[in-house]
Design a protein around this motif. Structure first.
Motif, mmCIF file in Angstrom:
data_model
loop_
_atom_site.group_PDB
_atom_site.id
_atom_site.type_symbol
_atom_site.label_atom_id
_atom_site.label_comp_id
_atom_site.label_asym_id
_atom_site.label_seq_id
_atom_site.Cartn_x
_atom_site.Cartn_y
_atom_site.Cartn_z
ATOM 1 N N UNK A 1 -2.206 -11.957 10.390
ATOM 2 C CA UNK A 1 -1.464 -10.867 10.361
ATOM 3 C C UNK A 1 -0.019 -10.693 11.131
ATOM 4 N N UNK A 2 1.333 -10.713 10.424
ATOM 5 C CA UNK A 2 2.435 -10.235 11.434
ATOM 6 C C UNK A 2 2.605 -9.276 11.344
ATOM 7 N N UNK A 3 3.727 -9.124 12.420
ATOM 8 C CA UNK A 3 4.087 -7.300 12.194
ATOM 9 C C UNK A 3 5.156 -7.351 11.183
ATOM 10 N N UNK A 4 4.781 -6.257 10.229
ATOM 11 C CA UNK A 4 5.638 -5.933 8.766
ATOM 12 C C UNK A 4 5.176 -5.954 7.430
ATOM 13 N N UNK A 5 3.321 -6.905 7.818
ATOM 14 C CA UNK A 5 2.883 -7.244 6.647
ATOM 15 C C UNK A 5 2.567 -5.997 6.777
ATOM 16 N N UNK A 6 1.990 -5.276 5.017
ATOM 17 C CA UNK A 6 0.715 -4.165 4.832
ATOM 18 C C UNK A 6 -0.346 -4.064 4.904
ATOM 19 N N UNK A 7 -0.802 -2.913 5.900
ATOM 20 C CA UNK A 7 -2.263 -3.597 5.600
ATOM 21 C C UNK A 7 -3.004 -2.060 5.055
ATOM 22 N N UNK A 8 -4.144 -2.303 4.418
ATOM 23 C CA UNK A 8 -4.768 -1.813 3.310
ATOM 24 C C UNK A 8 -6.185 -1.241 4.232
ATOM 25 N N UNK B 1 -2.655 0.644 -4.546
ATOM 26 C CA UNK B 1 -3.952 0.119 -5.724
ATOM 27 C C UNK B 1 -2.388 -1.154 -6.087
ATOM 28 N N UNK B 2 -0.963 -0.668 -6.917
ATOM 29 C CA UNK B 2 -0.543 -1.668 -7.590
ATOM 30 C C UNK B 2 0.258 -2.506 -6.113
ATOM 31 N N UNK B 3 0.746 -2.026 -5.225
ATOM 32 C CA UNK B 3 1.367 -2.759 -3.642
ATOM 33 C C UNK B 3 0.647 -3.883 -3.128
ATOM 34 N N UNK B 4 -0.680 -3.316 -3.462
ATOM 35 C CA UNK B 4 -1.775 -4.166 -2.873
ATOM 36 C C UNK B 4 -1.449 -5.926 -3.853
ATOM 37 N N UNK B 5 -1.249 -5.821 -4.687
ATOM 38 C CA UNK B 5 -1.454 -7.234 -5.812
ATOM 39 C C UNK B 5 0.712 -7.545 -5.840
ATOM 40 N N UNK B 6 0.850 -6.679 -5.250
ATOM 41 C CA UNK B 6 2.492 -6.865 -4.767
ATOM 42 C C UNK B 6 3.044 -7.641 -3.606
ATOM 43 N N UNK B 7 2.576 -8.494 -3.333
ATOM 44 C CA UNK B 7 2.243 -9.139 -1.612
ATOM 45 C C UNK B 7 2.039 -10.064 -1.637
ATOM 46 N N UNK B 8 1.751 -11.130 -0.794
ATOM 47 C CA UNK B 8 0.932 -12.215 -0.633
ATOM 48 C C UNK B 8 -0.262 -12.074 0.131
ATOM 49 N N UNK B 9 -1.877 -12.220 0.370
ATOM 50 C CA UNK B 9 -2.759 -12.044 0.240
ATOM 51 C C UNK B 9 -2.682 -13.037 2.134
ATOM 52 N N UNK B 10 -3.011 -12.427 3.294
ATOM 53 C CA UNK B 10 -2.602 -12.988 4.130
ATOM 54 C C UNK B 10 -4.340 -12.895 4.883
ATOM 55 N N UNK B 11 -5.097 -13.881 5.414
ATOM 56 C CA UNK B 11 -6.014 -12.677 6.800
ATOM 57 C C UNK B 11 -5.568 -12.673 8.395
ATOM 58 N N UNK B 12 -6.636 -11.819 8.293
ATOM 59 C CA UNK B 12 -6.921 -10.784 9.187
ATOM 60 C C UNK B 12 -6.012 -11.502 10.771
ATOM 61 N N UNK C 1 -11.955 1.733 8.053
ATOM 62 C CA UNK C 1 -12.042 0.078 7.798
ATOM 63 C C UNK C 1 -11.249 -0.239 7.019
ATOM 64 N N UNK C 2 -10.333 -1.692 7.554
ATOM 65 C CA UNK C 2 -9.676 -2.514 7.098
ATOM 66 C C UNK C 2 -9.984 -2.868 5.922
ATOM 67 N N UNK C 3 -9.349 -2.910 4.357
ATOM 68 C CA UNK C 3 -9.796 -3.719 3.511
ATOM 69 C C UNK C 3 -9.055 -5.391 3.680
ATOM 70 N N UNK C 4 -7.544 -5.677 3.773
ATOM 71 C CA UNK C 4 -6.889 -6.646 4.204
ATOM 72 C C UNK C 4 -5.780 -6.003 4.949
ATOM 73 N N UNK C 5 -4.677 -7.629 4.514
ATOM 74 C CA UNK C 5 -3.203 -7.409 4.648
ATOM 75 C C UNK C 5 -2.513 -8.428 3.727
ATOM 76 N N UNK C 6 -1.382 -7.975 3.355
ATOM 77 C CA UNK C 6 -0.357 -8.330 1.982
ATOM 78 C C UNK C 6 0.312 -8.577 2.494
ATOM 79 N N UNK C 7 1.187 -9.523 2.797
ATOM 80 C CA UNK C 7 2.934 -9.569 2.868
ATOM 81 C C UNK C 7 4.296 -9.532 1.341
ATOM 82 N N UNK C 8 4.621 -8.393 1.257
ATOM 83 C CA UNK C 8 5.454 -8.150 0.270
ATOM 84 C C UNK C 8 7.182 -9.420 0.811
ATOM 85 N N UNK C 9 7.701 -9.383 -0.858
ATOM 86 C CA UNK C 9 8.607 -10.809 -1.117
ATOM 87 C C UNK C 9 8.270 -11.384 -1.090
#
Length: 337
Positions: free
Chosen positions: A286-293, A272-283, A329-337
């Motif tokens: 999405x690029x390699x290295x993004x977090x997928x939830x 839940x915290x990692x979801x908010x620690x990255x920038x939202x990315x549309x599917x 079921x994919x909830x979304x992608x986030x890009x850390x950093x």
């Protein structure tokens, strides 16, 4: 001696052979029907078949979907507890100088009170009046007033320091009380999780799980993502252990935290915290290295590798591996950093 014959009304009539044969046929038919019924009843209760490996795996996966949110809640509580303990240490460090300052101020007021108790304030006033010269009395009275004002200020300072001390102390006491409760809840929750995982492991078939190496990464990948992918892929084959952040075992958010720590990016050990620690990315971006939830409760996370693949710590009994993101079921992608 001749046998007396029965009277005509007492004689037993003879059963005809045809009737006797019909009765025997009916008895045989009844017995045969009973056997058929019994046999049919036996056929109606089939033998219990042993579950297949696939059926056992499906049942484990179903149980795991219920258990994983509990594990991530455990990670959340533990992360918050770590933060609260740091706050407690910081408050304790702040309280030490406040307490010392309060004690020094109280000592000054105590000395002042003792002096006035012994000689009284009239002594200083008398000395001013007797020794004053013309033109200096006003200045000396002003000085005396300043002395009284300074005394009042010291008292006010003491009260202010005491108020600050008490406020900080109340915060610390409340925090400690909360932490004690959290620790008890955490211990009970951990015990529950360990019991459920033990049950899951006991029902797992003894199979060998093949894990694929990370595929060749193509496309735009920044340096941090490249390091995170390389680090995560190096963990393939290591076991899943809930609450673990490496280096010998991982849970899902523990693996992502470990991989991105190697890239110099800090993530909380909680999905839940990692979801908010990255920038939202549309599917579609999405690029390699993004977090997928995954799932609406964000109870699972992996590192995206492109082409609908990810590296992740799957679940108890299944090591870190590469698999498709389309199994959940994919909830979304986030890009850390």
């Amino acid at each position: 001696m001749p046998v007396a014959s029965l009277p005509p009304h007492r004689r037993v009539p003879k059963t005809p052979a045809r009737v006797r044969g019909a009765r025997r046929a009916l008895a045989r038919l009844t017995a045969l029907c009973a056997a058929v019924i019994v046999g049919a009843g036996m056929l109606a209760v089939p033998a219990q078949a042993e579950p297949t490996v696939e059926e056992i795996e499906a049942q484990i996966e179903k149980q795991w979907r219920q258990l994983e949110p509990t594990i991530e809640q455990y990670n959340k509580v533990r992360s918050e507890l770590r933060v609260n303990r740091k706050k407690s240490d910081d408050l304790a460090k702040k309280i030490e100088p406040l307490q010392l300052e309060s004690e020094l101020a109280l000592n000054r007021i105590g000395e002042l009170a003792s002096r006035y108790y012994i000689i009284g304030p009239s002594y200083e006033l008398g000395a001013v009046l007797v020794n004053s010269r013309p033109g200096q009395l006003g200045e000396q009275l002003t000085l005396l007033d300043r002395v009284a004002t300074e005394q009042r200020r010291q008292i006010e300072d003491v009260l202010a320091v005491q108020a600050r001390f008490n406020t900080q102390k109340e915060k610390l006491d409340t925090l400690v009380t909360t932490q004690v409760k959290q620790e008890k809840d955490l211990a009970n929750r951990r015990k529950k999780i360990e019991g459920e995982i033990k049950t899951l492991r006991a029902s797992m078939p003894k199979t060998t799980v093949q894990t694929a190496n990370c595929p060749t990464i193509n496309g735009v990948v920044n340096a941090a993502a490249r390091t995170a992918i390389r680090t995560a892929c190096a963990q393939i084959g290591k076991p899943y252990v809930f609450g673990s952040t490496g280096p010998n075992s991982f849970d899902c958010s523990g693996l992502t935290q470990y991989a991105y720590r190697a890239a110099g990016i800090s993530l909380t050990h909680f999905t839940g915290a990692q979801w908010n620690e990255g920038r939202a990315i549309p599917r579609n971006e999405a690029r390699p290295g993004d977090l997928v939830f995954f799932r609406s409760d964000l109870s699972h996370v992996g590192i995206y590798l492109g082409n609908d693949k990810m590296v992740h710590a799957a679940r108890a009994g299944v090591p870190v591996n590469v698999s498709s993101i389309n199994t959940m079921p994919v909830a979304g992608f986030r890009r850390p950093g």
